[in-house]
Design a protein around this motif. Structure first.
Motif, mmCIF file in Angstrom:
data_model
loop_
_atom_site.group_PDB
_atom_site.id
_atom_site.type_symbol
_atom_site.label_atom_id
_atom_site.label_comp_id
_atom_site.label_asym_id
_atom_site.label_seq_id
_atom_site.Cartn_x
_atom_site.Cartn_y
_atom_site.Cartn_z
ATOM 1 N N TRP A 54 -7.824 -10.060 -2.236
ATOM 2 C CA TRP A 54 -8.284 -9.216 -3.356
ATOM 3 C C TRP A 54 -6.987 -8.272 -3.681
ATOM 4 C CZ3 TRP A 54 -13.467 -8.346 -4.480
ATOM 5 C CH2 TRP A 54 -14.513 -9.355 -3.967
ATOM 6 N N ALA A 55 -6.299 -8.209 -4.832
ATOM 7 C CA ALA A 55 -5.369 -7.633 -5.253
ATOM 8 C C ALA A 55 -5.750 -6.307 -6.124
ATOM 9 C CB ALA A 55 -4.241 -8.368 -5.994
ATOM 10 N N ALA A 56 -5.680 -5.163 -5.231
ATOM 11 C CA ALA A 56 -6.396 -3.969 -6.013
ATOM 12 C C ALA A 56 -5.221 -2.919 -6.480
ATOM 13 C CB ALA A 56 -7.141 -3.248 -4.775
ATOM 14 N N VAL A 57 -5.593 -2.321 -7.631
ATOM 15 C CA VAL A 57 -4.743 -1.416 -7.987
ATOM 16 C C VAL A 57 -5.048 -0.182 -7.078
ATOM 17 C CG1 VAL A 57 -4.605 0.369 -9.666
ATOM 18 C CG2 VAL A 57 -5.275 -2.083 -10.710
ATOM 19 N N GLY A 58 -3.912 0.550 -6.859
ATOM 20 C CA GLY A 58 -3.812 1.484 -5.819
ATOM 21 C C GLY A 58 -4.752 2.604 -5.956
ATOM 22 N N PHE A 118 -6.129 -7.879 1.704
ATOM 23 C CA PHE A 118 -6.322 -6.792 0.896
ATOM 24 C C PHE A 118 -4.732 -6.669 0.164
ATOM 25 C CE2 PHE A 118 -6.142 -2.594 -0.807
ATOM 26 C CZ PHE A 118 -7.141 -2.366 -1.717
ATOM 27 N N GLY A 119 -4.611 -7.108 -1.208
ATOM 28 C CA GLY A 119 -3.493 -6.967 -1.589
ATOM 29 C C GLY A 119 -3.107 -6.114 -2.568
ATOM 30 N N CYS A 120 -1.926 -5.982 -3.157
ATOM 31 C CA CYS A 120 -1.463 -5.055 -4.105
ATOM 32 C C CYS A 120 -1.667 -5.585 -5.846
ATOM 33 C CB CYS A 120 -0.283 -4.469 -3.792
ATOM 34 S SG CYS A 120 0.286 -3.187 -5.090
ATOM 35 N N HIS A 121 -2.077 -4.723 -6.630
ATOM 36 C CA HIS A 121 -2.004 -4.948 -7.799
ATOM 37 C C HIS A 121 -1.353 -3.770 -8.589
ATOM 38 C CE1 HIS A 121 -3.088 -7.293 -11.187
ATOM 39 N NE2 HIS A 121 -4.245 -6.703 -11.673
ATOM 40 N N THR A 122 -0.246 -3.127 -7.979
ATOM 41 C CA THR A 122 0.313 -2.192 -8.396
ATOM 42 C C THR A 122 -0.184 -0.582 -8.435
ATOM 43 O OG1 THR A 122 0.180 -2.001 -10.935
ATOM 44 C CG2 THR A 122 1.855 -3.355 -9.781
ATOM 45 N N TYR A 123 0.237 0.415 -8.343
ATOM 46 C CA TYR A 123 -0.459 1.571 -8.207
ATOM 47 C C TYR A 123 -1.170 1.911 -9.576
ATOM 48 C CZ TYR A 123 -1.640 6.303 -6.689
ATOM 49 O OH TYR A 123 -2.141 7.807 -6.514
ATOM 50 N N GLN A 146 2.023 1.498 -1.562
ATOM 51 C CA GLN A 146 2.223 1.001 -0.076
ATOM 52 C C GLN A 146 2.030 2.280 0.867
ATOM 53 O OE1 GLN A 146 2.650 -1.454 1.424
ATOM 54 N NE2 GLN A 146 4.091 -2.937 0.505
ATOM 55 N N ARG A 147 2.739 3.325 0.514
ATOM 56 C CA ARG A 147 2.128 4.774 1.242
ATOM 57 C C ARG A 147 0.848 5.222 1.278
ATOM 58 N NH1 ARG A 147 2.780 10.630 0.523
ATOM 59 N NH2 ARG A 147 2.860 10.300 -1.616
ATOM 60 N N LEU A 148 0.074 5.187 0.322
ATOM 61 C CA LEU A 148 -1.363 5.352 0.316
ATOM 62 C C LEU A 148 -2.120 4.320 1.290
ATOM 63 C CD1 LEU A 148 -3.977 6.737 -0.494
ATOM 64 C CD2 LEU A 148 -4.068 5.640 -2.803
ATOM 65 N N ALA A 149 -1.814 3.073 1.195
ATOM 66 C CA ALA A 149 -2.617 2.162 1.896
ATOM 67 C C ALA A 149 -2.163 2.368 3.533
ATOM 68 C CB ALA A 149 -1.957 0.581 1.617
ATOM 69 N N LEU A 150 -1.040 2.828 3.629
ATOM 70 C CA LEU A 150 -0.454 2.955 5.066
ATOM 71 C C LEU A 150 -1.263 4.238 5.759
ATOM 72 C CD1 LEU A 150 1.283 2.114 7.529
ATOM 73 C CD2 LEU A 150 2.994 3.238 6.390
ATOM 74 N N GLU A 151 -1.144 5.476 5.096
ATOM 75 C CA GLU A 151 -1.487 6.432 5.383
ATOM 76 C C GLU A 151 -2.819 6.687 5.488
ATOM 77 O OE1 GLU A 151 0.418 9.831 3.118
ATOM 78 O OE2 GLU A 151 2.379 9.050 3.710
ATOM 79 N N LYS A 152 -3.711 5.965 4.476
ATOM 80 C CA LYS A 152 -5.157 6.021 4.572
ATOM 81 C C LYS A 152 -5.867 4.710 5.197
ATOM 82 C CE LYS A 152 -8.773 7.323 1.388
ATOM 83 N NZ LYS A 152 -9.230 7.851 0.046
ATOM 84 N N PHE A 153 -5.379 3.734 5.196
ATOM 85 C CA PHE A 153 -6.000 2.568 5.945
ATOM 86 C C PHE A 153 -5.103 1.918 6.848
ATOM 87 C CE2 PHE A 153 -7.637 3.393 1.373
ATOM 88 C CZ PHE A 153 -9.076 3.214 1.486
ATOM 89 N N ASP A 154 -3.956 2.622 7.261
ATOM 90 C CA ASP A 154 -3.215 1.978 8.154
ATOM 91 C C ASP A 154 -2.926 0.473 7.968
ATOM 92 O OD1 ASP A 154 -1.645 2.150 10.624
ATOM 93 O OD2 ASP A 154 -3.328 1.472 11.785
ATOM 94 N N MET A 155 -2.468 0.067 6.788
ATOM 95 C CA MET A 155 -2.186 -1.311 6.422
ATOM 96 C C MET A 155 -0.920 -1.331 5.708
ATOM 97 S SD MET A 155 -5.023 -2.546 4.024
ATOM 98 C CE MET A 155 -5.648 -1.520 2.266
ATOM 99 N N LYS A 156 -0.298 -2.661 5.770
ATOM 100 C CA LYS A 156 0.999 -2.513 4.902
ATOM 101 C C LYS A 156 0.661 -3.814 3.729
ATOM 102 C CE LYS A 156 5.938 -3.740 5.036
ATOM 103 N NZ LYS A 156 5.831 -4.982 3.972
ATOM 104 N N LEU A 157 0.878 -3.600 2.750
ATOM 105 C CA LEU A 157 0.581 -4.744 1.792
ATOM 106 C C LEU A 157 1.558 -5.612 1.664
ATOM 107 C CD1 LEU A 157 -0.930 -2.201 -0.953
ATOM 108 C CD2 LEU A 157 -2.325 -3.319 0.777
ATOM 109 N N GLU A 158 1.348 -6.752 1.685
ATOM 110 C CA GLU A 158 2.385 -7.933 1.667
ATOM 111 C C GLU A 158 2.057 -8.778 0.418
ATOM 112 O OE1 GLU A 158 2.821 -9.920 5.336
ATOM 113 O OE2 GLU A 158 1.395 -8.354 6.358
#
Length: 322
Positions: A54-58, A118-123, A146-158
């Motif tokens: 799931w590549a999500a817009v940040g 959970f992936g990234c579709h840019t911010y 990446q910062r929002l994903a890490l600080e809020k959900f404790d995950m690194k988007l790869e």
């Protein structure tokens, strides 16, 4: 012969992916139905043992506009066509509808679901090939996500999926430097190249190819996937276009996908299906029905040919292992 692979990726956007095309106040029911459909998709994936990315817009990870702004990068895209900028769009709105832009509860549900990446579709649904944008602005956008994903959900988007399937060598290089080891790429057909160069002819060929063969085979061997020392580039095979009312046309599209999946399974190749969750916002029950039909067919191919369902990160892991 290699074991056949069935990969699914979804461009999870809500209105972040459509603000430059449609007025939000005309799409409220559309997004409401989309939000209801996503847990049903997840349950279906669980039932059929299907893994997906799931590549999500940040912005979807934020609770509200205030949080979205607090994570927004200082460097914003300087598109020549300002209407492509999410920031420009937000500032011009007299009224925002939070359910069309923010979905942290759905993000959590995806993260907690078995086999779902959970992936990234840019911010900001960033377009890397539009005139005026700069590489450092794209880098800032990825850092914000990446910062929002890490600080809020404790995950690194790869894993990264480029909005509107726009990318070039510079975008790939920046994405790699920002920690994305898996990227989605386009089919080799000429009508999928340089998607920023929009034309009616390309659109007609892409649409026609969902009904009859107008390009190359949609599946490919794992050994053909590009990676070297760079990110793994996983091409798509087919866009699952939504049902919009014509049963005969749509059943033909589903039959074509099944035929491609069958040949992919027989040859031990990769078949990569993708769509947007919001594509199910109209005719939701019908679209879920057709999805279930495809997942049940995958189950048949798994039993007959050993086809395995892998998300993008898992598929890329096999590529690196070769």
């Amino acid at each position: 012969m290699e074991r056949p692979i069935f990969t699914i990726s979804l461009d999870f956007e809500l209105h972040w992916g459509r603000f430059d095309k449609y007025p939000v106040d005309k799409c409220l029911t559309y997004y409401s139905e989309t939000r209801k459909a996503i847990p049903k998709m997840l349950a279906m994936f669980e039932s059929y043992g299907v893994h997906a990315t799931w590549a999500a817009v940040g912005g979807l990870m934020a609770d509200n506009l205030e949080e979205w702004r607090s994570y927004s990068p200082d460097l914003k895209p300087t598109y020549v066509q300002k209407d492509f900028s999410a920031y420009h769009w937000v500032e011009r709105q007299q009224q925002l509808y939070p359910d069309t832009l923010f979905a942290p509860e759905l993000v959590r549900e995806i993260i907690q679901s078995k086999g779902q990446e959970f992936g990234c579709h840019t911010y900001s649904h960033y377009y890397t090939c539009e005139k005026g944008q700069q590489s450092e602005q794209f880098r800032a956008d990825l850092k914000a996500c990446q910062r929002l994903a890490l600080e809020k959900f404790d995950m690194k988007l790869e894993t990264l999926v480029f909005p509107r399937n726009q990318y070039d060598h510079d975008a790939i290089h920046v994405a790699s430097e920002e920690g994305f080891g898996t990227l989605r790429s386009n089919p080799e057909d000429w009508f999928w190249r340089h998607t920023e160069r929009r034309s009616l002819v390309k659109k007609l060929f892409r649409t026609g190819d969902t009904l009859i063969s107008m390009g190359k085979d949609s599946f490919y061997p794992l050994s053909a996937v590009e990676h070297s020392n760079n990110p793994v580039l996983l091409p798509t095979s087919r866009l699952l276009r939504p049902f919009v009312g014509n049963k005969m046309t749509h059943q033909r599209r589903i039959s074509r996908i099944k035929s491609e999946m069958q040949r992919s399974a027989e040859k031990g190749m990769v078949y990569h299906l993708w769509w947007h969750p919001h594509n199910f916002g109209h005719f939701t029950q019908e679209n879920l029905h057709y999805l279930q039909e495809l997942l049940a067919f995958f189950q048949q191919l798994r039993d007959a040919y050993g086809m395995v369902s892998l998300n993008m990160k898992e598929t890329a892991g096999l590529v690196r292992g070769k």
